[in-house]
Design an enzyme around this catalytic site. Structure first.
Site, mmCIF file in Angstrom:
data_model
loop_
_atom_site.group_PDB
_atom_site.id
_atom_site.type_symbol
_atom_site.label_atom_id
_atom_site.label_comp_id
_atom_site.label_asym_id
_atom_site.label_seq_id
_atom_site.Cartn_x
_atom_site.Cartn_y
_atom_site.Cartn_z
ATOM 1 N N TYR A 190 0.841 -1.105 0.005
ATOM 2 C CA TYR A 190 0.054 -0.041 0.042
ATOM 3 C C TYR A 190 0.922 1.239 -0.131
ATOM 4 O O TYR A 190 0.562 2.121 -0.766
ATOM 5 C CB TYR A 190 -1.163 -0.123 1.211
ATOM 6 C CG TYR A 190 -1.969 1.092 1.467
ATOM 7 C CD1 TYR A 190 -2.985 1.448 0.317
ATOM 8 C CD2 TYR A 190 -1.646 2.157 2.550
ATOM 9 C CE1 TYR A 190 -3.681 2.504 0.162
ATOM 10 C CE2 TYR A 190 -2.485 3.203 2.518
ATOM 11 C CZ TYR A 190 -3.474 3.498 1.310
ATOM 12 O OH TYR A 190 -4.278 4.616 1.558
ATOM 13 N N LYS A 219 1.594 3.855 -3.166
ATOM 14 C CA LYS A 219 1.010 5.317 -3.111
ATOM 15 C C LYS A 219 2.139 6.307 -3.200
ATOM 16 O O LYS A 219 2.152 7.486 -3.764
ATOM 17 C CB LYS A 219 0.423 5.553 -1.615
ATOM 18 C CG LYS A 219 -1.055 4.806 -1.784
ATOM 19 C CD LYS A 219 -1.870 5.271 -2.637
ATOM 20 C CE LYS A 219 -3.310 4.945 -2.482
ATOM 21 N NZ LYS A 219 -4.392 5.312 -3.483
#
Length: 253
Positions: free
Chosen positions: A152, A156
């Protein structure tokens, strides 16, 4: 304050729940026309009904951001039905996928390639707008150690790099590109709601680490997104807006 986005067409992927829905509600209140998508037909239908009840003109369709053809068709259909595209907000994320090869691949498809696909398809429409804006969603986990070496945060972080370079490329074509990076945000039924119910110690320790003494709300994130999308923020381009109640410890300069 009049944000001057009444009648503008905003496309939001992943707008059927959570922060995405708050963004859609906020833009609806400002008079935007909305194009939304999600993988669940029921979720799309319910969201369209809800947003239409708020007075918005809404076009919704089932589309998976990892399916380039279906995702692109949704963008084309929104432009056709709503009269172009002024604001693009690709919000879909795979979330916290397992730190195994399959999890990394899933996260890359949704969090990096998904926004890239949206940009490739939407730019020809955005170039025709007099106030074009692309707003990406990253996270404070992209630039500070948080939750370990998981997909994650890494994806990002990649999105932040892409957004910054894209801003430089698209600015001469009249398209502003910015990113918002929320810290912990509590939305009913969202990830932090689940953590509060099932991992109370983690929830409490996180709140205790936020100088403002609370988590953010979906409405607070959505308000910043609406301002970034507005011509009133017409000189803001290539920025990453951190919205975290001073949760991160790096100095913002």
């Amino acid at each position: 304050m009049d944000l001057k986005i009444k009648g503008k067409v905003a496309l939001i992927s992943g707008a059927t729940k959570g922060i995405g829905m708050k963004v859609a509600e906020t833009l609806a209140a400002e008079g935007c026309k909305l194009g939304i998508c999600a993988r669940s037909e029921d979720a799309v239908n319910n969201a369209v009904k809800h947003l239409a009840a708020l007075g918005a003109e809404v076009y919704g369709e089932v589309a998976d951001v990892t399916d380039a053809e279906a995702y692109g068709a949704w963008i084309d259909n929104c432009a056709s039905k709503l009269g172009g595209i002024d604001i693009l907000i690709p919000m879909v994320s795979a979330g916290n996928t397992p730190s195994e090869e399959a999890g990394w691949q899933t996260s890359f498809e949704a969090d990096v390639l998904g926004p890239w696909r949206a940009v490739q398809r939407a730019v020809p429409y955005l170039e025709k707008s007099d106030s074009a804006s692309i707003i990406f969603f990253s996270t404070t986990a992209a630039f500070e150690a948080f939750a370990g070496p998981v997909p994650y945060g890494a994806m990002k972080a990649a999105l932040l790099n892409y957004a910054g370079n894209l801003a430089i490329e698209l600015a001469p074509r009249g398209i502003r590109v910015n990113t918002v990076s929320p810290g912990p945000v509590f939305v009913e039924g969202g990830a932090w709601d689940d953590i509060k119910q099932n991992m109370t110690e983690i929830y409490d320790s996180t709140v205790a680490a936020i100088p403002l003494g609370r988590m953010g709300s979906g409405e607070e994130i959505a308000s910043q997104v609406a301002l970034l999308a507005s011509p009133l923020a017409g000189y803001t381009c290539g920025a990453n807006i951190v919205i975290d109640g001073a949760f991160t410890r790096r100095l913002q300069f």
